[in-house]
Design an enzyme around this catalytic site. Structure first.
Site, PDB file in Angstrom:
ATOM      1  N   ASN A  69      -5.463  -9.871  -8.053  1.00 40.38           N
ATOM      2  CA  ASN A  69      -5.506 -10.640  -6.812  1.00 40.38           C
ATOM      3  C   ASN A  69      -6.746 -11.512  -6.674  1.00 40.38           C
ATOM      4  OD1 ASN A  69      -6.408  -7.776  -6.638  1.00 40.38           O
ATOM      5  ND2 ASN A  69      -7.321  -8.460  -4.728  1.00 40.38           N
ATOM      6  N   THR A  95      13.629   5.247  10.633  1.00 40.48           N
ATOM      7  CA  THR A  95      14.581   4.184  10.940  1.00 40.48           C
ATOM      8  C   THR A  95      14.120   2.866  10.341  1.00 40.48           C
ATOM      9  OG1 THR A  95      15.196   5.270  13.008  1.00 40.48           O
ATOM     10  CG2 THR A  95      15.712   2.915  12.809  1.00 40.48           C
ATOM     11  N   THR A 118       0.832  -1.211   0.000  1.00 43.86           N
ATOM     12  CA  THR A 118       0.000   0.000   0.000  1.00 43.86           C
ATOM     13  C   THR A 118       0.858   1.249   0.000  1.00 43.86           C
ATOM     14  OG1 THR A 118      -1.887  -1.078   1.064  1.00 43.86           O
ATOM     15  CG2 THR A 118      -1.700   1.306   1.320  1.00 43.86           C
ATOM     16  N   CYS A 145     -22.856 -10.054   0.308  1.00 38.42           N
ATOM     17  CA  CYS A 145     -24.300 -10.023   0.086  1.00 38.42           C
ATOM     18  C   CYS A 145     -25.015  -9.480   1.318  1.00 38.42           C
ATOM     19  CB  CYS A 145     -24.802 -11.412  -0.245  1.00 38.42           C
ATOM     20  SG  CYS A 145     -23.924 -12.167  -1.635  1.00 38.42           S
TER      21      CYS A 145
END
Length: 738
Positions: A151, A237, A72, A324
């Site tokens: 995916n 870091t 992401t 659903c």
């Protein structure tokens, strides 16, 4: 026995070699890579080794890789960073309609920043066509971003061809490669892309680590500002522990690629064949037969809801392609873009094989899948339940939704009822012209009949408890109208081919015992064979015509009292997902099974203006019906509203039922929240309750006495939660404190 894991596209386990490589960096090698002493040097060397390992897998220079927190972040950095850095050259971006949200949502955001985005269609196999890319190119196009492998359905995109076309027009190319790495060859030099996103947990590395390939010479605007880590491109870091894990996972993926492709592909084909041999003609395979991931099988079962399949498929862990709801089906963007027919799309399941999948796993999975699908098909007959009657049944696994959260969305209900004729019979005192909990019909000057019908899917696993709760919920409508219950009828939907009839007997027994507690009998009912278990009651009661508590009688100055805490829908959802402990679930079940009879008895001692019970529409949803029906405005005091403590924690973790989210949408046009009201508080105030408490409006001078009497009678968590502030059109203001 644990479920068979066929969800490797969602995430993969950390394999032992990766964990072993990471282990020393938990304690022995703990230095900061930016430090110049020995401790820092050791971790710096580990970071650079991992960079080389990943570079070898992708066939790129290690200097062109920076580490991120995952796919992401890599997608965000590539799209935003490139768009901002090259805004002066153009503002047009091209992507596809089937991208992961980590790309689509970034593009939506960039549109708010003045960028123009073209979303390419795909063919019926989910593949972008090169001619569509060419047509979309404009003079101001600066970037094309298309995923390498989808995916959901596993289709591979023509990235190499797209990159060549883009470069011929001076356009940069990014590809989200999270799903492809470790499953198929990914050679950056061959692909020719300028940026490529990596997610470690998709190829047996740790979660929370990824990388971004940035071709030498490509300029991105920094998004993370601070020190000059990662070649001054990504401050912070370095996460040494997980970077080491990512590097080792890349090394193993490079070493085992051919073996992995063969293993995953053979097992995927064994799964496909096993299902097709036994369910011929009732399903379709989604994706491209030639250009696809070897491990991914997206399969759509006609006329069955995906979440119903997964709920009944305890033996297999997989993912749904559609969510659903009671009045709509949220089909994934990928399936929609591929124009998969709705009757198939709603029943789409993604199975994905991986390193630890065995032939035995596949054979067991096929058996379970076929059995579950057949049990859900309308023609499944004769009804035969394969669960031994002696085996413990967990009811919530046989349904897609829970309790009152399965109600038709309030917005949809309003639409469905619109235009229906209203009764002109003068004996109908409360009918469909009002948003009350029950109907009222005058028998004579001294007597009116009150009647309600309420049923829903299981909210708890135990059948007896479910029967109790469903009965208490149905009776609540009678109490909320100020009436006394007289008798009830059962309303039953039951999957006799999925559950033993003993389960239904226990549901009915629970309801019978709860009805007896209320002083009434259940004297009949009706049943249908259904795909999911459903249960409730039709309850008939009586009330004096002058004492009806319809919810359109609230008065300015009334104080609002709530008799049960909120959070029942959230707790139930956490229970279905296996996240709530037994103590919390038992407490919630006790609350739901508790009759509102005592609260109703107490309020008869006071000049109550109106009352409603808080169920599927949540506190604010039911209050909206009350305020709009009464033509008043209200104020809710968030800090005073009783809440189940555990529910707050689950909301923070995004464990929220769909019905609750629907309620938030339902009330947003009439609710104003003070800035101090957190998103968690807003969610709880809209949580879809099952067999919740009574919301009582009473003149202020009686409020304290009524509340004290409720406490004395054991309604310990009853509280004053707000007030009716003025005449108006039904608006509600939520403030932190009174």
């Amino acid at each position: 026995m644990n479920p068979i894991y066929l969800d490797y596209n969602a995430t993969t386990p950390i394999i032992p070699e990766v964990a072993e490589a990471m282990r020393p960096y938990l304690d022995v090698y703990f230095g900061n890579p930016s430090s110049s002493h020995t401790y820092g040097i050791e971790t710096k060397k580990a970071v650079e080794k991992a960079r080389k390992q990943l570079g070898a897998l992708l066939n790129c220079s290690s200097s062109e890789l920076i580490f991120t927190s995952g796919g992401t972040e890599s997608n965000n950095y590539s799209l935003k960073g490139f768009a901002y850095a090259h805004r002066e050259k153009g503002n047009h971006i091209i992507t596809s309609t089937i991208e992961h949200p980590a790309v689509i949502e970034v593009c939506r955001f960039l549109e708010t920043e003045g960028f123009e985005v073209t979303y390419l269609p795909v063919d019926e196999t989910g593949r972008v066509q090169l001619e569509d890319v060419e047509k979309a190119i404009q003079s101001n196009t600066i970037l094309i971003s298309v995923m390498f492998a989808n995916n959901e359905v596993g289709t591979l995109q023509p990235i190499k061809e797209i990159a060549a076309l883009a470069h011929a027009h001076g356009i940069a190319v990014h590809t989200d490669c999270a799903q492809a790495i470790g499953k198929v060859p990914v050679d950056i030099e061959d692909l020719g892309v300028d940026m490529l996103s990596v997610a470690g947990h998709k190829f047996y590395g740790p979660k929370g680590i990824g990388a971004l390939f940035i071709r030498s010479g490509v300029e991105l605007q920094k998004l993370m500002h601070g020190a000059d880590h990662e070649q001054n491109l990504r401050a912070g870091t370095e996460n040494v522990l997980e970077i080491v894990g990512l590097g080792k996972a890349a090394e193993l993926a490079h070493r085992d690629l051919e073996k992995t492709m063969k293993h995953d592909g053979l097992l995927r084909e064994r799964l496909r064949k096993g299902i097709s041999d036994q369910l011929e003609g009732t399903f379709k395979i989604n994706g491209n037969d030639t250009y696809r991931l070897p491990n991914t099988l997206s399969i759509s079962f006609a006329g069955i809801e995906a979440n119903a399949i997964l709920s009944g498929l305890e033996e297999v862990a997989a993912s749904a392609g559609a969510a659903c709801h009671t009045d709509s089906i949220d089909v994934s963007a990928t399936l929609s873009a591929m124009n998969v027919p709705l009757e198939y799309a709603m029943g789409t399941i993604r199975f994905s094989t991986g390193r630890y999948t065995t032939e035995e796993d596949i054979d067991r999975a096929v058996e379970a899948i076929v059995r579950t699908v057949k049990s859900l098909q309308p023609q499944a007959a004769p009804p035969v339940c394969e669960i031994p009657e002696s085996e413990e049944v967990k009811l919530t696994r046989f349904t897609s939704g829970l309790g009152c959260a399965c109600k038709l969305r309030p917005q949809a209900l309003e639409k469905a009822l619109k235009g229906l004729s209203q009764s002109n019979d003068p004996r109908v005192l409360v009918g469909n012209d009002k948003a009350d909990d029950a109907a009222v019909y005058r028998i004579n000057e001294e007597l009116a009949m009150v009647q309600t019908c309420d049923f829903f899917t299981p909210i708890v696993d135990d059948p007896y408890r479910f029967g109790q709760i469903a009965a208490a919920n149905s009776l609540s409508d009678i109490y909320a109208m100020g009436a006394k219950p007289l008798y009830a009828l059962n309303v039953v939907g039951f999957p006799s081919n999925r559950l033993p009839l003993e389960v239904l007997n226990r549901i009915l027994k629970g309801a019978e015992d709860k009805a007896a507690e209320a002083g009434i009998s259940i004297i009949g009912g009706h049943t249908v064979d259904d795909a999911e278990p459903k249960f409730g009651l039709v309850v008939t009661g009586e009330v004096h015509p002058d004492r009806i508590l319809s919810n359109d009688k609230a008065c300015v100055g009334d104080v609002l009292i709530l008799t049960k805490p909120l959070g029942l829908g959230i707790i139930a959802t956490a229970g279905k997902r296996g996240l709530a402990d037994e103590k919390t679930l038992e407490y919630a079940a006790d609350l739901m099974a508790e009759l509102n009879a005592v609260a109703a008895e107490v309020m008869h001692n006071y000049p109550v203006s109106t009352c409603t019970d808080v169920t599927g529409f949540g506190l604010l949803g039911h209050l909206k019906e009350l305020t709009q029906g009464s033509g008043v405005e209200a104020e809710i005091w968030a800090s005073s509203v009783p809440v189940i403590e555990a529910a707050q924690e689950f909301v923070t973790g995004n464990v929220v039922p769909g019905g609750t989210l629907n309620n938030m949408e339902f009330v947003k046009s009439i609710v104003e929240y003070e800035p101090e009201i957190s998103k968690t508080d807003q969610t709880l105030l809209c949580d879809a309750q099952t067999s919740g408490g009574l919301l009582i409006a009473v003149p202020e001078e009686y409020a304290e006495s009524l509340l004290n009497e409720l406490h004395c009678k054991g309604i310990s968590r009853a509280a004053k939660v707000g007030k009716i502030t003025s005449l108006g059109s039904g608006n509600i203001k939520v403030v932190k404190h009174p």
